[in-house]
Design an enzyme around this catalytic site. Structure first.
Site, PDB file in Angstrom:
ATOM      1  NE  ARG A 143      -2.211  -1.116   3.503  1.00 29.76           N
ATOM      2  CZ  ARG A 143      -2.509  -0.670   4.707  1.00 29.76           C
ATOM      3  NH1 ARG A 143      -3.584   0.060   4.903  1.00 29.76           N
ATOM      4  NH2 ARG A 143      -1.754  -0.962   5.737  1.00 29.76           N
ATOM      5  CG  ASN A 197      -3.666  -4.146   3.630  1.00 36.64           C
ATOM      6  OD1 ASN A 197      -3.221  -4.181   2.494  1.00 36.64           O
ATOM      7  ND2 ASN A 197      -2.887  -4.046   4.695  1.00 36.64           N
TER       8      ASN A 197
END
Length: 94
Positions: A23, A41
């Protein structure tokens, strides 16, 4: 009216993509390419993202997301175009 110069993709990334900086690296790459949207996520171990920008910017982002950062191991990437809807002002990590 939808801007034909702006493309929006919803993306799901499978593989070893959590706990490896995916990320954070995605946010950095998005800023480098000038795309907007978000990345997060999911409980099932995938990473989801919404990427918005010019077709060229989005293509470059998608190409990078297929690989991800060095510690990641992407096994599958699903994407679909999103029509109309929200315009993002920046790229955020959720």
């Amino acid at each position: 009216m939808q801007d034909p110069n702006i493309e929006t993709l919803f993306i799901i990334v499978h593989g070893k993509v959590q706990g490896v900086g995916y990320r954070h690296a995605t946010v950095r790459r998005a800023h480098m390419l000038g795309v907007t949207g978000w990345v997060q996520n999911m409980e099932n171990g995938t990473v989801q993202a919404m990427v918005q920008g010019s077709p060229d910017q989005v293509d470059h982002m998608l190409e990078w997301m297929r690989r991800g950062p060095p510690a990641a191991s992407v096994t599958e990437l699903e994407s679909r175009r999103e029509d109309g809807g929200r315009r993002f002002k920046h790229f955020a990590q959720h």
